[in-house]
Design a protein around this motif. Structure first.
Motif, PDB file in Angstrom:
ATOM      1  N   HIS A 248      -2.338   8.425 -15.014  1.00 37.88           N
ATOM      2  CA  HIS A 248      -2.990   7.119 -15.040  1.00 37.88           C
ATOM      3  C   HIS A 248      -4.479   7.196 -14.715  1.00 37.88           C
ATOM      4  N   ASN A 249      -5.067   8.373 -14.889  1.00 35.87           N
ATOM      5  CA  ASN A 249      -6.521   8.574 -14.825  1.00 35.87           C
ATOM      6  C   ASN A 249      -7.132   8.416 -13.435  1.00 35.87           C
ATOM      7  N   GLY A 250      -6.330   8.433 -12.410  1.00 32.52           N
ATOM      8  CA  GLY A 250      -6.858   8.328 -11.063  1.00 32.52           C
ATOM      9  C   GLY A 250      -7.115   9.689 -10.443  1.00 32.52           C
ATOM     10  N   PRO A 251      -7.761   9.725  -9.274  1.00 34.27           N
ATOM     11  CA  PRO A 251      -8.045  10.998  -8.603  1.00 34.27           C
ATOM     12  C   PRO A 251      -6.787  11.654  -8.065  1.00 34.27           C
ATOM     13  N   LEU A 252      -6.773  12.974  -8.075  1.00 34.27           N
ATOM     14  CA  LEU A 252      -5.693  13.775  -7.513  1.00 34.27           C
ATOM     15  C   LEU A 252      -6.266  14.621  -6.379  1.00 34.27           C
ATOM     16  N   LEU A 253      -5.400  15.117  -5.536  1.00 32.29           N
ATOM     17  CA  LEU A 253      -5.847  16.003  -4.466  1.00 32.29           C
ATOM     18  C   LEU A 253      -5.911  17.427  -4.995  1.00 32.29           C
ATOM     19  N   LYS A 254      -6.947  18.152  -4.648  1.00 25.80           N
ATOM     20  CA  LYS A 254      -7.089  19.524  -5.111  1.00 25.80           C
ATOM     21  C   LYS A 254      -7.945  20.295  -4.116  1.00 25.80           C
TER      22      LYS A 254
ATOM     23  N   MET B 135       0.834  -1.206   0.000  1.00 31.83           N
ATOM     24  CA  MET B 135       0.000   0.000   0.000  1.00 31.83           C
ATOM     25  C   MET B 135       0.863   1.249   0.000  1.00 31.83           C
ATOM     26  N   VAL B 136       1.991   1.184   0.698  1.00 32.90           N
ATOM     27  CA  VAL B 136       2.832   2.373   0.819  1.00 32.90           C
ATOM     28  C   VAL B 136       3.569   2.613  -0.476  1.00 32.90           C
ATOM     29  N   ASN B 137       3.487   3.811  -0.978  1.00 31.13           N
ATOM     30  CA  ASN B 137       4.130   4.170  -2.235  1.00 31.13           C
ATOM     31  C   ASN B 137       5.430   4.899  -1.938  1.00 31.13           C
ATOM     32  N   ASN B 138       6.514   4.150  -1.771  1.00 29.21           N
ATOM     33  CA  ASN B 138       7.799   4.756  -1.435  1.00 29.21           C
ATOM     34  C   ASN B 138       8.422   5.391  -2.657  1.00 29.21           C
ATOM     35  N   PHE B 139       9.014   6.560  -2.462  1.00 28.86           N
ATOM     36  CA  PHE B 139       9.818   7.110  -3.547  1.00 28.86           C
ATOM     37  C   PHE B 139      11.273   6.859  -3.219  1.00 28.86           C
TER      38      PHE B 139
ATOM     39  N   ASN C  33      -1.693   5.884  -6.116  1.00 29.76           N
ATOM     40  CA  ASN C  33      -0.976   5.058  -7.104  1.00 29.76           C
ATOM     41  C   ASN C  33      -1.638   5.029  -8.474  1.00 29.76           C
ATOM     42  N   SER C  34      -2.416   6.071  -8.777  1.00 24.09           N
ATOM     43  CA  SER C  34      -3.100   6.097 -10.072  1.00 24.09           C
ATOM     44  C   SER C  34      -3.090   7.508 -10.674  1.00 24.09           C
ATOM     45  N   GLY C  35      -2.144   8.341 -10.228  1.00 26.13           N
ATOM     46  CA  GLY C  35      -2.043   9.704 -10.730  1.00 26.13           C
ATOM     47  C   GLY C  35      -0.906   9.845 -11.715  1.00 26.13           C
TER      48      GLY C  35
END
Length: 312
Positions: free
Chosen positions: A47-53, A1-5, A241-243
């Motif tokens: 990747h067509n996913g939701p973003l924060l805004k 689940m964690v998206n590490n950079f 993980n879909s932005g």
């Protein structure tokens, strides 16, 4: 689940150095026309996913011991991100954050929310990824990013080995169906300043140029600001993980991690690029914040120009 950079600076530096070693002896035989070939633009695919805004609250969970001065450096940075109604010098922290508004999600205004102080190390001084999720859940609610900040005596999973910070999401709400993004950044001052506080410390590998003077006089916390800026930008532009990202979803290159090592124009591996120098402290910075603060902020990938955008 964690998206590490994962910061790529050391690997890139080694690759470039090896490349130069192999290529330089042959430059005299390379036709001039090859020098005219333009590099391919850097593309972060959406990747067509939701973003924060819109209006976003950033809550801070302080884990371990931080001095009041250290806390103020980070709090002032968060407050400076959306300080449009407060006069600041240019280039500013808010103008850096405005680049995020060019993404498909549109502008995102940051407000400092609640703060939790865990100076007693309630989960110990060695944190796994699952423990970071537990810490971030203490303030989990919709419309917020909960940021866990660990002190320089706390070891976190993968910290200093292949990451300087991370972001991901967990679930909140009555039925645990609301996805809430979170982030984590550690203080690298004692554990790995050459990896996670560069360019305020000489790197472990690569060109050994003199390090820059930290703008707030704290190598670890000024390094945390760089890493915090990185994960916040990633959390907004790729929260689930879909932005926007390049490569595999796990460990992908994101808005800032795609521009690792770039802080100003003219940068190259080992050299951060053009920066401003405080005439009195000799500290290096590229952005003014509120209350007279100065910060060094990394480049952001600009979706309009397909390039890494810097303030200088």
């Amino acid at each position: 689940m964690v998206n590490n950079f994962t910061y790529k600076l050391l690997r890139i530096t080694i690759f470039v150095l090896l490349s130069y070693t192999l290529i330089l002896p042959c430059l005299a035989t390379i036709p001039r026309k090859l020098a005219l070939v333009q590099p391919q633009p850097l593309i972060l695919k959406y990747h067509n996913g939701p973003l924060l805004k819109g209006n976003l609250t950033v809550n801070l969970i302080w884990y371990g011991k931080f001095s009041p001065i250290q806390r103020s450096i980070i709090v002032d940075f968060i407050t400076s991100l959306s300080s449009k109604n407060v006069e600041t010098s240019k280039p500013s922290v808010s103008s850096w954050w405005e680049i995020i508004g060019r993404y498909r999600g549109g502008p995102c205004s940051i407000t400092l929310g609640k703060q939790v102080f865990d100076e007693g190390y309630s989960l110990g001084k060695i944190l796994t990824s699952s423990k970071l999720v537990v810490l971030s859940s203490r303030l989990a609610h919709k419309g917020a990013i909960n940021v866990v900040l660990t002190s320089d005596d706390v070891a976190s999973e993968d910290f200093c080995m292949n990451t300087c910070g991370s972001h991901g999401y967990n679930y909140a709400g009555r039925h645990k169906k609301v996805r809430v993004p979170y982030a984590w950044v550690g203080n690298p001052g004692k554990q790995c300043p050459g990896q996670c506080a560069w360019p305020f410390h000489q790197p472990m590998f690569g060109p050994q140029l003199p390090p820059l003077v930290a703008p707030n006089g704290d190598v670890g916390v000024d390094g945390m600001v760089i890493n915090l800026a990185t994960v916040l930008a990633g959390a907004v532009t790729n929260p689930f993980n879909s932005g926007y990202f390049q490569g595999p979803a796990e460990g992908a290159l994101e808005a800032v991690s795609a521009c690792t090592g770039i802080f100003g124009s003219g940068s190259f591996p080992g050299f951060p690029g053009k920066v401003l120098i405080d005439p009195y402290t000799k500290a290096s910075f590229n952005a003014y914040g509120l209350y007279g603060r100065k910060y060094l902020l990394p480049a952001i990938w600009d979706p309009k120009t397909f390039s890494c955008k810097t303030l200088l």
